[in-house]
Design a protein around this motif. Structure first.
Motif, short mmCIF file in Angstrom:
data_model
loop_
_atom_site.label_atom_id
_atom_site.label_comp_id
_atom_site.label_asym_id
_atom_site.label_seq_id
_atom_site.Cartn_x
_atom_site.Cartn_y
_atom_site.Cartn_z
N SER A 11 4.65 13.69 4.33
CA SER A 11 5.32 12.40 4.30
C SER A 11 5.12 11.62 5.59
O SER A 11 5.44 10.43 5.66
N ARG A 12 4.56 12.27 6.62
CA ARG A 12 4.42 11.62 7.93
C ARG A 12 3.31 12.31 8.71
O ARG A 12 2.80 13.35 8.32
N GLY A 13 2.95 11.72 9.84
CA GLY A 13 2.11 12.38 10.84
C GLY A 13 0.78 12.89 10.33
O GLY A 13 0.07 12.22 9.56
N LEU A 14 0.44 14.11 10.77
CA LEU A 14 -0.86 14.68 10.44
C LEU A 14 -1.01 14.93 8.94
O LEU A 14 -2.10 14.76 8.38
N GLY A 15 0.08 15.35 8.29
CA GLY A 15 0.01 15.61 6.86
C GLY A 15 -0.29 14.34 6.08
O GLY A 15 -1.10 14.34 5.14
N ARG A 16 0.36 13.25 6.46
CA ARG A 16 0.10 11.97 5.79
C ARG A 16 -1.34 11.55 5.99
O ARG A 16 -2.02 11.15 5.03
N GLU A 38 11.56 8.84 0.63
CA GLU A 38 11.04 7.47 0.61
C GLU A 38 9.65 7.41 1.22
O GLU A 38 8.73 6.76 0.69
N ASP A 39 9.47 8.10 2.36
CA ASP A 39 8.14 8.13 2.99
C ASP A 39 7.13 8.81 2.09
O ASP A 39 5.96 8.40 2.02
N ALA A 40 7.55 9.88 1.41
CA ALA A 40 6.64 10.58 0.50
C ALA A 40 6.21 9.68 -0.64
O ALA A 40 5.03 9.67 -1.03
N ARG A 41 7.15 8.92 -1.19
CA ARG A 41 6.79 7.98 -2.26
C ARG A 41 5.80 6.94 -1.77
O ARG A 41 4.91 6.52 -2.52
N SER A 42 5.94 6.54 -0.51
CA SER A 42 5.01 5.57 0.06
C SER A 42 3.60 6.16 0.15
O SER A 42 2.61 5.47 -0.14
N VAL A 43 3.49 7.43 0.55
CA VAL A 43 2.19 8.07 0.62
C VAL A 43 1.57 8.16 -0.77
O VAL A 43 0.37 7.88 -0.96
N VAL A 44 2.37 8.54 -1.75
CA VAL A 44 1.88 8.61 -3.13
C VAL A 44 1.36 7.25 -3.58
O VAL A 44 0.28 7.14 -4.18
N ALA A 45 2.11 6.20 -3.28
CA ALA A 45 1.68 4.85 -3.66
C ALA A 45 0.37 4.47 -3.00
O ALA A 45 -0.51 3.86 -3.62
N ARG A 52 -6.69 7.20 -6.91
CA ARG A 52 -6.55 8.65 -7.03
C ARG A 52 -5.17 9.00 -7.57
O ARG A 52 -4.26 8.17 -7.58
N LYS A 53 -4.99 10.23 -8.00
CA LYS A 53 -3.70 10.71 -8.49
C LYS A 53 -2.96 11.46 -7.38
O LYS A 53 -3.59 12.15 -6.58
N ALA A 54 -1.64 11.34 -7.38
CA ALA A 54 -0.83 12.02 -6.37
C ALA A 54 0.56 12.28 -6.93
O ALA A 54 1.08 11.51 -7.74
N VAL A 55 1.15 13.38 -6.47
CA VAL A 55 2.51 13.77 -6.82
C VAL A 55 3.19 14.24 -5.55
O VAL A 55 2.57 14.91 -4.72
N ALA A 56 4.47 13.90 -5.39
CA ALA A 56 5.26 14.38 -4.24
C ALA A 56 6.32 15.35 -4.74
O ALA A 56 7.06 15.04 -5.68
N LEU A 57 6.41 16.51 -4.09
CA LEU A 57 7.38 17.54 -4.46
C LEU A 57 8.19 17.94 -3.24
O LEU A 57 7.63 18.09 -2.14
N PRO A 58 9.50 18.16 -3.38
CA PRO A 58 10.31 18.63 -2.25
C PRO A 58 10.02 20.09 -1.94
O PRO A 58 9.79 20.90 -2.85
N LEU A 59 10.04 20.43 -0.65
CA LEU A 59 9.80 21.81 -0.21
C LEU A 59 10.38 22.00 1.18
O LEU A 59 10.11 21.22 2.08
#
Length: 251
Positions: A11-16, A38-45, A52-59
């Motif tokens: 959702s942020r930083g290096l992972g994003r 909210e940040d994860a949804r932004s990355v997906v968007a 491309r396709k993307a899904v965000a899951l909590p972990l």
């Protein structure tokens, strides 16, 4: 066939940066987040805007009791979004900074670092391996601090050192499935990691810039595209390596 990568802590930083770079390379992505929905949804968007396709899951990468339900969520996402039962790449990026001199490091700090950066990586990989395609790739994130010491980072660097050893063993044990495993070790990067010290504190930033041959601290986009390229076929023969991406820090 399009590749599917799981990137933890994206959702942020290096992972994003990594997730977006994978999408730019033509891959699809499952990203994870702990609290920043909210940040994860932004990355997906952003990924979807590239076509491309993307899904965000909590972990929670430090709580292994949640890994079975996360694995089920991954299986559901693969089936519903991609009509597949396997993914191709795993980037174990999720983490946090918790720094103190050895004399003042608490057991709670130590345990958090072990749970997130080592135990979590070990058992999340274990949980996901049955659902990973043969010929896939795993990238584990380490740190330049396993090579260059800096006061206050002993426990953090030690668990990252454990991840580097784990990567070697994963490469050996998974070689029969054609799965390559490497470690990427960033230098100091300007993110909110560890309270944003490198990004927000001019003195800390200057210290690390002075330690680096290229004369500055790193940026997330110095790392993410490199990880994305490592997942590609051009690097299919790179295996069991520690690759430092630090601009020449501490040489």
């Amino acid at each position: 066939m399009t590749t599917i990568a799981i990137v933890t802590g994206a959702s942020r930083g290096l992972g994003r940066s990594t997730a977006l770079a994978i999408a730019r390379h033509g891959g699809d992505v499952i990203i994870t987040y702990q609290t920043r929905a909210e940040d994860a949804r932004s990355v997906v968007a952003d990924i979807q805007a590239m076509g491309r396709k993307a899904v965000a899951l909590p972990l929670d990468a430090g709580d292994i009791t949640g890994f079975p339900s996360f694995t089920e969520a991954v299986k559901t996402a693969l089936r519903d979004t991609w009509r597949r039962d396997t993914f191709d790449h795993l980037v174990n990026n999720a983490g946090h900074g918790d720094y103190a001199p050895i004399a003042h490091t608490t057991e709670a700090q130590f345990d958090r670092l072990v749970n997130v950066h080592f135990k979590g990586v070990f058992f999340l990989t274990q949980a996901l391996l049955p659902h990973m395609a043969d010929g896939g790739r795993i990238v584990n994130l380490s740190s330049g601090l396993t090579r260059v010491s800096f006061p206050g980072y002993a426990a953090y660097a030690a668990v990252k050192g454990a991840v580097e050893v784990l990567s070697h063993y994963l490469a050996k044990e998974l070689g029969g499935r054609g799965i390559a495993v490497n470690t990427v070790a960033p230098g100091a990067i300007e993110t909110d990691f560890g309270g944003g010290a490198v990004r927000d504190d001019p003195q800390v930033n200057g210290i690390f810039a002075a330690m680096t041959a290229l004369g500055r601290a790193g940026l997330p986009d110095d790392i993410g595209p490199m990880i994305a390229s490592l997942l590609g076929e051009d690097h299919r023969w790179v295996n069991a390596q520690r690759i430092e991406v630090s601009g020449g820090q501490g040489i």
